[in-house]
Design a protein around this motif. Structure first.
Motif, PDB file in Angstrom:
ATOM      1  N   VAL B  77     -22.017 -23.882 -36.426  1.00  0.00           N
ATOM      2  CA  VAL B  77     -21.929 -25.278 -35.974  1.00  0.00           C
ATOM      3  C   VAL B  77     -20.725 -25.969 -36.621  1.00  0.00           C
ATOM      4  CG1 VAL B  77     -23.044 -27.545 -36.071  1.00  0.00           C
ATOM      5  CG2 VAL B  77     -24.390 -25.517 -35.488  1.00  0.00           C
ATOM      6  N   GLY B  78     -20.583 -25.776 -37.920  1.00  0.00           N
ATOM      7  CA  GLY B  78     -19.490 -26.420 -38.649  1.00  0.00           C
ATOM      8  C   GLY B  78     -18.136 -25.954 -38.146  1.00  0.00           C
ATOM      9  N   ALA B  79     -17.984 -24.636 -38.008  1.00  0.00           N
ATOM     10  CA  ALA B  79     -16.705 -24.089 -37.548  1.00  0.00           C
ATOM     11  C   ALA B  79     -16.422 -24.568 -36.127  1.00  0.00           C
ATOM     12  CB  ALA B  79     -16.736 -22.560 -37.610  1.00  0.00           C
ATOM     13  N   PHE B  80     -17.469 -24.635 -35.310  1.00  0.00           N
ATOM     14  CA  PHE B  80     -17.293 -25.096 -33.935  1.00  0.00           C
ATOM     15  C   PHE B  80     -16.850 -26.558 -33.903  1.00  0.00           C
ATOM     16  CE2 PHE B  80     -18.936 -27.131 -30.090  1.00  0.00           C
ATOM     17  CZ  PHE B  80     -18.272 -26.392 -29.124  1.00  0.00           C
ATOM     18  N   CYS B  81     -17.497 -27.398 -34.729  1.00  0.00           N
ATOM     19  CA  CYS B  81     -17.121 -28.819 -34.748  1.00  0.00           C
ATOM     20  C   CYS B  81     -15.668 -28.978 -35.185  1.00  0.00           C
ATOM     21  CB  CYS B  81     -18.028 -29.629 -35.677  1.00  0.00           C
ATOM     22  SG  CYS B  81     -19.648 -29.888 -34.971  1.00  0.00           S
ATOM     23  N   TYR B  82     -15.240 -28.137 -36.113  1.00  0.00           N
ATOM     24  CA  TYR B  82     -13.825 -28.198 -36.487  1.00  0.00           C
ATOM     25  C   TYR B  82     -12.958 -27.863 -35.283  1.00  0.00           C
ATOM     26  CZ  TYR B  82      -9.237 -27.157 -38.112  1.00  0.00           C
ATOM     27  OH  TYR B  82      -7.883 -27.168 -38.217  1.00  0.00           O
ATOM     28  N   ALA B  83     -13.289 -26.749 -34.642  1.00  0.00           N
ATOM     29  CA  ALA B  83     -12.435 -26.264 -33.552  1.00  0.00           C
ATOM     30  C   ALA B  83     -12.458 -27.225 -32.360  1.00  0.00           C
ATOM     31  CB  ALA B  83     -12.890 -24.864 -33.122  1.00  0.00           C
ATOM     32  N   ALA B  84     -13.605 -27.847 -32.115  1.00  0.00           N
ATOM     33  CA  ALA B  84     -13.739 -28.663 -30.904  1.00  0.00           C
ATOM     34  C   ALA B  84     -13.323 -30.113 -31.111  1.00  0.00           C
ATOM     35  CB  ALA B  84     -15.176 -28.599 -30.396  1.00  0.00           C
ATOM     36  N   VAL B  85     -13.478 -30.630 -32.333  1.00  0.00           N
ATOM     37  CA  VAL B  85     -13.226 -32.057 -32.545  1.00  0.00           C
ATOM     38  C   VAL B  85     -12.148 -32.296 -33.609  1.00  0.00           C
ATOM     39  CG1 VAL B  85     -14.224 -34.267 -33.200  1.00  0.00           C
ATOM     40  CG2 VAL B  85     -15.593 -32.626 -31.896  1.00  0.00           C
ATOM     41  N   VAL B  86     -12.419 -31.827 -34.809  1.00  0.00           N
ATOM     42  CA  VAL B  86     -11.586 -32.233 -35.942  1.00  0.00           C
ATOM     43  C   VAL B  86     -10.160 -31.716 -35.830  1.00  0.00           C
ATOM     44  CG1 VAL B  86     -11.427 -32.243 -38.452  1.00  0.00           C
ATOM     45  CG2 VAL B  86     -13.652 -32.266 -37.334  1.00  0.00           C
ATOM     46  N   ARG B  87     -10.022 -30.503 -35.287  1.00  0.00           N
ATOM     47  CA  ARG B  87      -8.691 -29.918 -35.115  1.00  0.00           C
ATOM     48  C   ARG B  87      -7.806 -30.869 -34.313  1.00  0.00           C
ATOM     49  NH1 ARG B  87      -7.074 -25.252 -31.593  1.00  0.00           N
ATOM     50  NH2 ARG B  87      -9.125 -25.501 -30.681  1.00  0.00           N
ATOM     51  N   TYR B  88      -8.396 -31.478 -33.277  1.00  0.00           N
ATOM     52  CA  TYR B  88      -7.621 -32.397 -32.448  1.00  0.00           C
ATOM     53  C   TYR B  88      -7.363 -33.714 -33.183  1.00  0.00           C
ATOM     54  CZ  TYR B  88      -8.556 -28.957 -28.926  1.00  0.00           C
ATOM     55  OH  TYR B  88      -8.601 -27.769 -28.254  1.00  0.00           O
ATOM     56  N   ALA B  89      -8.353 -34.124 -33.990  1.00  0.00           N
ATOM     57  CA  ALA B  89      -8.173 -35.366 -34.749  1.00  0.00           C
ATOM     58  C   ALA B  89      -7.001 -35.238 -35.712  1.00  0.00           C
ATOM     59  CB  ALA B  89      -9.457 -35.715 -35.503  1.00  0.00           C
ATOM     60  N   MET B  90      -6.822 -34.009 -36.275  1.00  0.00           N
ATOM     61  CA  MET B  90      -5.741 -33.812 -37.241  1.00  0.00           C
ATOM     62  C   MET B  90      -4.373 -33.846 -36.571  1.00  0.00           C
ATOM     63  SD  MET B  90      -7.414 -32.416 -40.230  1.00  0.00           S
ATOM     64  CE  MET B  90      -6.021 -31.589 -40.911  1.00  0.00           C
ATOM     65  N   ARG B  91      -4.363 -33.669 -35.263  1.00  0.00           N
ATOM     66  CA  ARG B  91      -3.082 -33.633 -34.549  1.00  0.00           C
ATOM     67  C   ARG B  91      -2.673 -34.988 -34.027  1.00  0.00           C
ATOM     68  NH1 ARG B  91      -4.072 -28.823 -30.462  1.00  0.00           N
ATOM     69  NH2 ARG B  91      -4.405 -27.144 -31.947  1.00  0.00           N
ATOM     70  N   ALA B  92      -3.534 -35.999 -34.219  1.00  0.00           N
ATOM     71  CA  ALA B  92      -3.279 -37.317 -33.638  1.00  0.00           C
ATOM     72  C   ALA B  92      -1.886 -37.798 -34.028  1.00  0.00           C
ATOM     73  CB  ALA B  92      -4.334 -38.302 -34.098  1.00  0.00           C
ATOM     74  N   LYS B  93      -1.210 -38.408 -33.057  1.00  0.00           N
ATOM     75  CA  LYS B  93       0.162 -38.850 -33.321  1.00  0.00           C
ATOM     76  C   LYS B  93       0.193 -40.231 -33.954  1.00  0.00           C
ATOM     77  CE  LYS B  93       2.246 -36.175 -29.653  1.00  0.00           C
ATOM     78  NZ  LYS B  93       1.031 -36.017 -28.838  1.00  0.00           N
ATOM     79  N   ALA B  94      -0.902 -40.982 -33.826  1.00  0.00           N
ATOM     80  CA  ALA B  94      -0.925 -42.328 -34.396  1.00  0.00           C
ATOM     81  C   ALA B  94      -2.259 -42.552 -35.112  1.00  0.00           C
ATOM     82  CB  ALA B  94      -0.753 -43.372 -33.293  1.00  0.00           C
ATOM     83  N   ASN B  95      -2.256 -43.435 -36.082  1.00  0.00           N
ATOM     84  CA  ASN B  95      -3.496 -43.839 -36.763  1.00  0.00           C
ATOM     85  C   ASN B  95      -4.353 -42.660 -37.198  1.00  0.00           C
ATOM     86  OD1 ASN B  95      -2.853 -46.512 -36.220  1.00  0.00           O
ATOM     87  ND2 ASN B  95      -3.841 -46.395 -34.217  1.00  0.00           N
ATOM     88  N   ILE B  96      -3.763 -41.681 -37.839  1.00  0.00           N
ATOM     89  CA  ILE B  96      -4.490 -40.429 -38.050  1.00  0.00           C
ATOM     90  C   ILE B  96      -5.746 -40.605 -38.912  1.00  0.00           C
ATOM     91  CG2 ILE B  96      -3.005 -39.669 -39.968  1.00  0.00           C
ATOM     92  CD1 ILE B  96      -3.330 -36.817 -38.590  1.00  0.00           C
ATOM     93  N   GLY B  97      -5.652 -41.436 -39.953  1.00  0.00           N
ATOM     94  CA  GLY B  97      -6.821 -41.645 -40.806  1.00  0.00           C
ATOM     95  C   GLY B  97      -7.974 -42.229 -40.011  1.00  0.00           C
ATOM     96  N   MET B  98      -7.627 -43.209 -39.186  1.00  0.00           N
ATOM     97  CA  MET B  98      -8.618 -43.869 -38.337  1.00  0.00           C
ATOM     98  C   MET B  98      -9.269 -42.901 -37.359  1.00  0.00           C
ATOM     99  SD  MET B  98      -8.629 -47.295 -38.180  1.00  0.00           S
ATOM    100  CE  MET B  98      -6.873 -47.517 -38.276  1.00  0.00           C
ATOM    101  N   VAL B  99      -8.454 -42.051 -36.749  1.00  0.00           N
ATOM    102  CA  VAL B  99      -8.967 -41.108 -35.755  1.00  0.00           C
ATOM    103  C   VAL B  99      -9.962 -40.160 -36.411  1.00  0.00           C
ATOM    104  CG1 VAL B  99      -8.347 -39.215 -34.222  1.00  0.00           C
ATOM    105  CG2 VAL B  99      -6.915 -41.248 -34.324  1.00  0.00           C
TER     106      VAL B  99
END
Lengths: 341, 292
Positions: B77-99
Motif C-alpha cells: 500500500v505504501g509503495a503504491f501510494c508513493y508511485a500513484a500520488v507522492v511521486r507526482y507531488a514531488m514533480r510539481a512545478k509550483a508550490n511544491i511544499g503545498m502540493v
C-alpha cells in the motif's frame, strides 16, 4: 507607489510601466465590480432555500479563505489551525449576545480583536518554526483550543450555545425565514476581504510578505523585519477570520465546539485558496465556488447515510487538483495575476 | 498514590508509548528520507487494523498470525501510494511544499471515504483472541497482554530497523538518498525505487502497529485520525526525520498521557501531551533530536 511618479523624464520606460500598472489595477477593480454585481443578482433567479444556504456558505468560505490567503498565500505561512480563529469569533459573538445581550456586530468586532491577540501569541510561539514544523504546530494549537472549549462550562462545554429565537432584525442579525440578508452580508464580507487583498497587493506590507514567502533570508537582508511582518499578516488574517466565525454563529444560531473549531474547518479555510490559486486575488473565490457547492451537495445527496461517497469525491478532487494544477485552477484563465508585470 | 499504583501507571504508559513510537517511526522515516510529511499516515494505520480484522474474519486464525501478513500488505500500500500520488507531488512545478501537504490530505480523506463506503462506518472489534482481554499480574501490577505484545513488537521492529539501516545495502542506499538525491543517481541508485521502498517500509511499520492495535481497540473509518494526531506530535517532539528520536518521544508521550489520565478527568487526557509539545516547541523548536 504614487510618490514615485516624480522620477526624471528620461526614465520613460519605467514611467510607462507604472502607467500600465495603474491601468491594470483599474481594470481589475472594474472586473471585480462586474463579477460581484453578477453574484449579487444570482438570488433573484435562485429562490430555493437550500441552494441559497449553499451560496451563503460558499461566499462565507470564500471570504474566510481570502483571509487565510493573507497569511498562507501572500506571507507563505501555511496555517492549518485557522479553525481556532474562526471558533474564537463564533464563541465571542455568541457568548456576548446570549449572555450579555451585546449585539453581534460588536461581538464580531470584539471577537476579531481577541482573535488577532491570540494570533500574535501563537505567532510568538510558532513563527520561528519552519515548514512542516510550523504547519503541525498550528494544527496542535487549534486542537488545544478545541479541547479547552470542550471542557469550559462558561461557554457551554460540549453542548455549545443556542441563540434565542427572536424576530427578524438587522440589529441582531437574525432572519428566520428569508435567508437573503445573510447572502448579502456574506457577499459584502467577501468584497471587503477582496478589497483588503487588492490593497495588500500594492502596499509595502504586501511586497514585504511576498519577499518573506519567497526567501526570508534575502528579505531580512533587504531590511524587512521578517518576524514583525509575519505577525502583522497573522493578526490581520485572524481578525477577519473571526469576523467570519461570528457571522457563521449568527447564521446557524447554534454552535458547539465541533461545529466551528474542528480540524475539518482549518482544512476547509485553506483549501479554496490552495485549489483556486494560492496568493492570488481570485483564487479563494474560485476555489470556494467549486469546492463548497460540490461538498455541500454531495454531502446532502450522497453522504447522508454515511456512505462515504462524498468523502471519496472530496478527497479525490483535492488530490487531483493539487497534483495536476499545482499553481491553482485560476491558471486556467487568462486574467490570472493581480501582480505587477 | 501508592508506589504500586504509580508503577502501574508508568508501566502502562511505557507499553502504550512503545506502540506510539512504532506508529510514528514510519512517518519519521519517510520525512527523513525525502522531506515529505505523509498526512495519510493515520489512514495507513486504519487500513492495517481493517486488514487484521479481515484476516481474522476470513481465516478464523488468531490476529497475531496475521500481523506479518498485514505488514507485508501495508508495504505494498505504501509503495503504491508513493508511485500513484507522492511521486507526482514531488514533480510539481509550483508550490511544491503545498502540493505535498494537500495531496496527502486528499489521500487521507479519500481513504476514509473508501473505508466508509466499502466497510460501513460501523465500529468493529476482534472478539476473541489469544491475547485479547487477558492481563498479566506482576506482583499486583496488572498488564494487559495486547499491550505487552505491542511493546515487544515495537522493540523488535526498532531493532530490525536499526540493523537494516546500519548493516544492509538497502540501508546504505536509504541513507545515501537522504543525503543527496542527485548524487545517488551517479552511482546507479534509482531514486524512485528507494523512495518507494521507503514508503513501503514506513507503511509496513505502521502496519505492525495496526495489527497489534486491532486486537484491543475499536476499528472504524475515523480511527486513524486520533492516532495520526498523536503520531505528528510524537514526530515533532522527537525531531522530524529522526527515527530513533521517535522511539524516545513515543515513550515520553505514552508516559505523559498515562500520568495525565491518572490525574485529570478522561476528557482532558490529551492536555498533558499538548502541554509537553508546546514546552518542547518553545525550548527546542526542531524537537528533541531534530537537526534542521
Amino acid at each position: 507607489m504614487t510618490q514615485e511618479t516624480q522620477i526624471p523624464a528620461q526614465d520613460l520606460p519605467h514611467d510607462a510601466a507604472l502607467t500600465h500598472f495603474a491601468k491594470s489595477r483599474r481594470n481589475q477593480l472594474i472586473r471585480a465590480a462586474v463579477i460581484f454585481a453578477g453574484i449579487a443578482l444570482v438570488p433573484l433567479a435562485v429562490r430555493d432555500t437550500y441552494l441559497q444556504n449553499v451560496m451563503i456558505l460558499t461566499l462565507l468560505y470564500a471570504a474566510v479563505s481570502q483571509c487565510w490567503n493573507i497569511l498562507g498565500g501572500y506571507c507563505g505561512q501555511i496555517s492549518l489551525g485557522h479553525a481556532l480563529y474562526f471558533g474564537i469569533g463564533a464563541y465571542a459573538t455568541s457568548v456576548l449576545y446570549v449572555n450579555y445581550a451585546v449585539l453581534p456586530w460588536f461581538g464580531m468586532a470584539l471577537g476579531g480583536v481577541l482573535s488577532a491577540a491570540v494570533a500574535l501569541l501563537v505567532g510568538k510561539l510558532t513563527f520561528r518554526l519552519k515548514g512542516h514544523y510550523f504547519a503541525i504546530a498550528t494544527i496542535v494549537i487549534a486542537e488545544i483550543g478545541l479541547l479547552l472549549v470542550h471542557n469550559w462550562d462558561y461557554v457551554g462545554g460540549a453542548l455549545g450555545i443556542q441563540w434565542p429565537i427572536t424576530g427578524d432584525s438587522w440589529a441582531t442579525l437574525q432572519f428566520a425565514r428569508n435567508k437573503l440578508p445573510y447572502f448579502y452580508f456574506a457577499l459584502v464580507f467577501l468584497i471587503v476581504t477582496w478589497l483588503i487583498t487588492f490593497k495588500i497587493e500594492d502596499s509595502s506590507w504586501g511586497y514585504g510578505w511576498r519577499a518573506v514567502k519567497d526567501n526570508p533570508e534575502a528579505a531580512e537582508s533587504l531590511g524587512i523585519e521578517v518576524f514583525r511582518s509575519k505577525m502583522a499578516a497573522a493578526a490581520l488574517s485572524a481578525f477577519f477570520t473571526a469576523v467570519g466565525g461570528g457571522f457563521y454563529a449568527a447564521f446557524v444560531a447554534y454552535i458547539d465546539p465541533e461545529s466551528v473549531m474542528s480540524f475539518r474547518f482549518s482544512l476547509l479555510f485553506a483549501l479554496p485558496a490552495v485549489l483556486g490559486g494560492i496568493g492570488t486575488l481570485w483564487g479563494a473565490t474560485l476555489g470556494a465556488a467549486l469546492l463548497i457547492p460540490l461538498t455541500e451537495i454531495t454531502r446532502s445527496y450522497l453522504g447522508g447515510s454515511g456512505s462515504g461517497i462524498d468523502l471519496i469525491i472530496y478527497g479525490g478532487l483535492i488530490m487531483l487538483v493539487s497534483l495536476m494544477k499545482p499553481e491553482g485552477l485560476l491558471s486556467l484563465f487568462q486574467f490570472r495575476k493581480g501582480r505587477p508585470a | 498514590m501508592t508506589a504500586q499504583a504509580l508503577l502501574q501507571v508508568l508501566v502502562s504508559g511505557l507499553l502504550m508509548g512503545l506502540l506510539y513510537a512504532l506508529i510514528a517511526a514510519g512517518l519519521s522515516l519517510i520525512f527523513g528520507l525525502m522531506d515529505v510529511v505523509n498526512f495519510a499516515h493515520g489512514e495507513f494505520l486504519m487500513l492495517a487494523m481493517y486488514a487484521t480484522f479481515g484476516f481474522v474474519f476470513a481465516t478464523h486464525l488468531d490476529p497475531v498470525i496475521g500481523i506479518p501478513l498485514v505488514a507485508a500488505l501495508l508495504f505494498i500500500v505504501g509503495a503504491f501510494c508513493y508511485a500513484a500520488v507522492v511521486r507526482y507531488a514531488m514533480r510539481a512545478k509550483a508550490n511544491i511544499g503545498m502540493v505535498q501537504i494537500f495531496s496527502t490530505f486528499g489521500l487521507a480523506i479519500f481513504l476514509q471515504g473508501a473505508a466508509q463506503y466499502f466497510l460501513t462506518p460501523d465500529y468493529r472489534s476482534i472478539q476473541a483472541s489469544w491475547f485479547g482481554d487477558k492481563t498479566l499480574n506482576l506482583a499486583g501490577v496488572f498488564l494487559p497482554w495486547p499491550q505487552i505484545l505491542g511493546g515487544l513488537v515495537s522493540v523488535m521492529a526498532f531493532g530490525a530497523l536499526y540493523l537494516l539501516i546500519a548493516r544492509t545495502d538497502l540501508g546504505k542506499a536509504l541513507e545515501a538518498t537522504r543525503e543527496d538525491q542527485g548524487a545517488v543517481a551517479l552511482v546507479g541508485i534509482d531514486k524512485n525505487r528507494v523512495f518507494a521502498i521507503g514508503w513501503g517500509l514506513g507503511a509496513a511499520l505502521v502496519g505492525l502497529a495496526g495489527g497489534v492495535l486491532a486486537i484491543f481497540y475499536y476499528i472504524h473509518p475515523q480511527v486513524g485520525a486520533a492516532f495520526g494526531g498523536i503520531a505528528y506530535v510524537t514526530v515533532a517532539l522527537g525531531g522530524f526525520g529522526s527515527v530513533f528520536g521517535a522511539l524516545v518521544a513515543g515513550v515520553i508521550v505514552g508516559l505523559v498521557e498515562a500520568v495525565t489520565a491518572s490525574i485529570l478527568p478522561p476528557a482532558l487526557k490529551n492536555i498533558g501531551i499538548y502541554a509537553l509539545y508546546l514546552g518542547v516547541l518553545f525550548f527546542r523548536p526542531s524537537g528533541l533530536f531534530g537537526k534542521l
